[in-house]
Motif scaffolding. Structure first.
Motif, PDB file in Angstrom:
ATOM      1  N   ASP A   1      44.679  96.602  14.967  1.00 21.42           N
ATOM      2  CA  ASP A   1      45.012  95.306  15.597  1.00 21.42           C
ATOM      3  C   ASP A   1      45.943  94.508  14.692  1.00 21.42           C
ATOM      4  O   ASP A   1      46.879  93.842  15.143  1.00 21.42           O
ATOM      5  CB  ASP A   1      43.760  94.443  15.790  1.00 21.42           C
ATOM      6  CG  ASP A   1      42.896  94.883  16.961  1.00 21.42           C
ATOM      7  OD1 ASP A   1      43.315  95.757  17.726  1.00 21.42           O
ATOM      8  OD2 ASP A   1      41.779  94.335  17.089  1.00 21.42           O
ATOM      9  N   GLU A   2      45.652  94.547  13.380  1.00 19.34           N
ATOM     10  CA  GLU A   2      46.464  93.754  12.445  1.00 19.34           C
ATOM     11  C   GLU A   2      47.914  94.246  12.427  1.00 19.34           C
ATOM     12  O   GLU A   2      48.848  93.436  12.365  1.00 19.34           O
ATOM     13  CB  GLU A   2      45.830  93.780  11.049  1.00 19.34           C
ATOM     14  CG  GLU A   2      44.667  92.804  10.966  1.00 19.34           C
ATOM     15  CD  GLU A   2      43.558  93.210  10.013  1.00 19.34           C
ATOM     16  OE1 GLU A   2      43.744  94.159   9.231  1.00 19.34           O
ATOM     17  OE2 GLU A   2      42.488  92.575  10.072  1.00 19.34           O
TER      18      GLU A   2
ATOM     19  N   GLU B   1      41.827  88.855  19.711  1.00 20.92           N
ATOM     20  CA  GLU B   1      41.417  89.973  18.865  1.00 20.92           C
ATOM     21  C   GLU B   1      40.734  89.496  17.587  1.00 20.92           C
ATOM     22  O   GLU B   1      39.798  90.132  17.104  1.00 20.92           O
ATOM     23  CB  GLU B   1      42.628  90.861  18.560  1.00 20.92           C
ATOM     24  CG  GLU B   1      43.069  91.551  19.845  1.00 20.92           C
ATOM     25  CD  GLU B   1      44.364  92.334  19.727  1.00 20.92           C
ATOM     26  OE1 GLU B   1      44.632  93.112  20.652  1.00 20.92           O
ATOM     27  OE2 GLU B   1      45.110  92.170  18.749  1.00 20.92           O
ATOM     28  N   GLU B   2      41.181  88.352  17.075  1.00 18.84           N
ATOM     29  CA  GLU B   2      40.576  87.831  15.834  1.00 18.84           C
ATOM     30  C   GLU B   2      39.095  87.532  16.028  1.00 18.84           C
ATOM     31  O   GLU B   2      38.300  87.659  15.101  1.00 18.84           O
ATOM     32  CB  GLU B   2      41.274  86.546  15.349  1.00 18.84           C
ATOM     33  CG  GLU B   2      42.717  86.702  14.890  1.00 18.84           C
ATOM     34  CD  GLU B   2      42.889  87.461  13.580  1.00 18.84           C
ATOM     35  OE1 GLU B   2      41.911  88.040  13.063  1.00 18.84           O
ATOM     36  OE2 GLU B   2      44.019  87.494  13.073  1.00 18.84           O
TER      37      GLU B   2
ATOM     38  N   GLN C   1      32.789  91.392  13.989  1.00 19.14           N
ATOM     39  CA  GLN C   1      32.606  92.678  13.311  1.00 19.14           C
ATOM     40  C   GLN C   1      32.135  92.407  11.873  1.00 19.14           C
ATOM     41  O   GLN C   1      31.211  93.044  11.388  1.00 19.14           O
ATOM     42  CB  GLN C   1      33.942  93.446  13.352  1.00 19.14           C
ATOM     43  CG  GLN C   1      33.998  94.758  12.612  1.00 19.14           C
ATOM     44  CD  GLN C   1      34.651  94.629  11.226  1.00 19.14           C
ATOM     45  OE1 GLN C   1      35.075  93.556  10.816  1.00 19.14           O
ATOM     46  NE2 GLN C   1      34.710  95.721  10.522  1.00 19.14           N
TER      47      GLN C   1
ATOM     48  N   GLY D   1      35.755  89.961   7.220  1.00 25.48           N
ATOM     49  CA  GLY D   1      35.710  89.687   8.660  1.00 25.48           C
ATOM     50  C   GLY D   1      35.132  88.310   8.945  1.00 25.48           C
ATOM     51  O   GLY D   1      35.687  87.522   9.707  1.00 25.48           O
TER      52      GLY D   1
ATOM     53  N   HIS E   1      37.248  90.528  15.384  1.00 23.60           N
ATOM     54  CA  HIS E   1      37.260  90.828  13.945  1.00 23.60           C
ATOM     55  C   HIS E   1      36.187  90.017  13.200  1.00 23.60           C
ATOM     56  O   HIS E   1      35.508  90.518  12.320  1.00 23.60           O
ATOM     57  CB  HIS E   1      38.622  90.501  13.329  1.00 23.60           C
ATOM     58  CG  HIS E   1      39.744  91.325  13.892  1.00 23.60           C
ATOM     59  ND1 HIS E   1      41.058  91.127  13.551  1.00 23.60           N
ATOM     60  CD2 HIS E   1      39.740  92.347  14.775  1.00 23.60           C
ATOM     61  CE1 HIS E   1      41.819  91.999  14.205  1.00 23.60           C
ATOM     62  NE2 HIS E   1      41.042  92.731  14.949  1.00 23.60           N
TER      63      HIS E   1
ATOM     64  N   GLU F   1      41.457  96.388   3.538  1.00 24.40           N
ATOM     65  CA  GLU F   1      40.493  97.004   4.453  1.00 24.40           C
ATOM     66  C   GLU F   1      40.770  98.488   4.655  1.00 24.40           C
ATOM     67  O   GLU F   1      39.843  99.298   4.760  1.00 24.40           O
ATOM     68  CB  GLU F   1      40.542  96.292   5.797  1.00 24.40           C
ATOM     69  CG  GLU F   1      40.036  94.872   5.685  1.00 24.40           C
ATOM     70  CD  GLU F   1      40.264  94.103   6.956  1.00 24.40           C
ATOM     71  OE1 GLU F   1      41.357  94.227   7.544  1.00 24.40           O
ATOM     72  OE2 GLU F   1      39.350  93.395   7.377  1.00 24.40           O
TER      73      GLU F   1
ATOM     74  N   LYS G   1      40.160  97.416  13.957  1.00 28.05           N
ATOM     75  CA  LYS G   1      40.534  96.093  13.428  1.00 28.05           C
ATOM     76  C   LYS G   1      41.852  96.184  12.659  1.00 28.05           C
ATOM     77  O   LYS G   1      42.760  95.370  12.840  1.00 28.05           O
ATOM     78  CB  LYS G   1      39.414  95.585  12.512  1.00 28.05           C
ATOM     79  CG  LYS G   1      39.708  94.263  11.835  1.00 28.05           C
ATOM     80  CD  LYS G   1      38.548  93.858  10.939  1.00 28.05           C
ATOM     81  CE  LYS G   1      38.643  92.415  10.504  1.00 28.05           C
ATOM     82  NZ  LYS G   1      39.484  92.195   9.367  1.00 28.05           N
TER      83      LYS G   1
ATOM     84  N   LEU H   1      36.229  99.410  12.132  1.00 27.07           N
ATOM     85  CA  LEU H   1      37.158  98.978  11.078  1.00 27.07           C
ATOM     86  C   LEU H   1      38.572  99.498  11.358  1.00 27.07           C
ATOM     87  O   LEU H   1      39.563  98.775  11.195  1.00 27.07           O
ATOM     88  CB  LEU H   1      36.657  99.464   9.708  1.00 27.07           C
ATOM     89  CG  LEU H   1      37.456  98.969   8.504  1.00 27.07           C
ATOM     90  CD1 LEU H   1      37.448  97.450   8.402  1.00 27.07           C
ATOM     91  CD2 LEU H   1      36.907  99.564   7.197  1.00 27.07           C
TER      92      LEU H   1
ATOM     93  N   ASP I   1      38.746  86.277   8.480  1.00 27.66           N
ATOM     94  CA  ASP I   1      39.129  86.188   9.899  1.00 27.66           C
ATOM     95  C   ASP I   1      38.620  84.892  10.508  1.00 27.66           C
ATOM     96  O   ASP I   1      39.262  84.314  11.382  1.00 27.66           O
ATOM     97  CB  ASP I   1      38.617  87.409  10.672  1.00 27.66           C
ATOM     98  CG  ASP I   1      39.419  88.644  10.300  1.00 27.66           C
ATOM     99  OD1 ASP I   1      40.469  88.868  10.901  1.00 27.66           O
ATOM    100  OD2 ASP I   1      39.012  89.360   9.372  1.00 27.66           O
TER     101      ASP I   1
END
Ligand code: BYC
Length: 317
Positions: free
Chosen positions: A76-77, A159-160, A166, A127, A163, A54, A73, A70, A131
């Motif tokens: 977050d990962e 959070e997922e 998104q 996503g 994602h 990504e 995201k 993006l 995800d």
């Protein structure tokens, strides 16, 4: 009083059966500790390596809004990786050792991240599907028996779901766009569908760890159960998009109350797991390069912390 291993193991299993969480300082069988180090670290590595396909698209996102989402995201990962490395460290392994295992190719990470992201539609498909699959697996892990892992998963799952939305929103936009855009979305679904199903691991019959992990409530559902759940949830989403899932054997089974689906290419799966997927080498190279480039940051942080501790000793005497 000294207790025998059998006694301790029985007490441990009773705690699991009562639904208690196991905490870092509690007694646990060595195999339980090792299984968790293996699973949590593979999961952490997946988050970190998962940033690569990504990250490659951040500079090419088609609008500022897409770029911001993006970027958030991918950040977050990185955060998920850090929670998970911390959870693994509570079991007595150092972060340096975990990174060493990743960088030398000794550690596994999810097969899915060894596929290339070749068009913008792949950001949508990742996503939505990747995800989406991760959530199905991880919601179960919020109730896993090891406390630090379960608590990390609660935050990660919140959070997922952002994602997943998104990605699905990118797919909706492409599918409502020009014919060319819809074709891009279909092409991304064609390439990501089967690798997404592989994320859940081998069939239950082939899975080495499932039986013991279910007994210890590390896993609450088997690989096949989770895969079926993912398929059942995702097919109506594909229909809503007006896309075709690339599986001629896919069909609703009224009797089972589930979709039947075609055979996964397990030869491909094991090839990718063993390091021979389309991007395995490229991913490891990128992680090693990032580690080497970050050496000066680690050295500076260590030098600063040594200076601080010398200062505090000097002030104390
Ligand atoms: N890829 O006995 P089994 C994400 C290995 S999503 C590679 O069934 P287990 C993200 C397995 O490790 C992905 N290897 O194992 C999303 C074992 O080998 P070892 C990360 C795989 O552990 C979007 C062997 O095959 N999620 O993070 O009981 C953006 C036998 O399998 C795979 C997690 O890691 C695979 N797909 O069950 C960014 C979730 N499948 O270790 C990031 C946590 C199996 O004996 N993990 N293998 O050498 C789990 O829930 C479980 O580990 C699995 C496998 C369900 C994946």
């Amino acid at each position: 009083m000294e207790h025998s291993i059998e006694y301790l193991e029985k007490q441990f299993q009773d705690r699991i059966d009562r639904g208690e969480n196991i905490e870092a300082k509690d007694w646990m069988p060595e195999k339980y500790r090792k299984t968790h180090i293996r699973q949590i670290s593979q999961h952490a590595h997946s988050e970190i390596v998962g940033m690569l396909p990504e990250g490659n698209w951040i500079t090419r996102a088609p609008s500022l809004r897409r770029k911001v989402a993006l970027l958030a995201k991918v950040q977050d990962e990185a955060g998920h990786g850090l929670y998970l490395y911390s959870a693994a460290e509570t079991l007595g392994i150092s972060r340096d050792e975990l990174f060493h295992q990743l960088h030398t190719g000794k550690a596994k990470y999810s097969s899915i991240f060894n596929y290339p992201a070749v068009t913008w539609a792949d950001m949508g498909a990742i996503g939505w599907l990747v995800d989406g699959a991760a959530i199905i697996n991880q919601v179960m892990l919020t109730r896993t028996s090891y406390g630090p892992y379960a608590r990390a998963m609660v935050r990660i799952c919140k959070e997922e779901s952002f994602h997943q939305r998104q990605g699905y929103e990118i797919m909706i936009t492409l599918c409502n766009g020009t014919e060319e855009q819809k074709a891009m979305a279909q092409d991304a679904l064609n390439r990501w569908w089967w690798p997404s199903l592989m994320m859940f691991g081998p069939t239950d019959a082939e899975s080495t760890h499932t039986e013991q992990s279910m007994k210890w409530k590390i896993k609450r559902k088997t690989n096949d159960e989770l895969r079926q759940q993912f398929i059942d949830i995702t097919i109506p989403q594909a229909e809503f998009l007006g896309l075709t899932v690339p599986d001629p054997d896919l069909k609703w089974n009224e009797e089972r109350g589930h979709y039947d689906f075609g055979e996964i290419d397990w030869t491909e799966f094991w090839q990718v797991v063993k390091g021979f997927g389309p991007c395995n080498k490229e991913r490891l190279k990128a992680r090693n390069k990032a580690w080497d480039n970050g050496a000066w940051v680690r050295e500076a942080a260590l030098a600063y912390s040594e200076k601080q501790s010398k200062e505090s000793i000097r002030k104390a005497v």
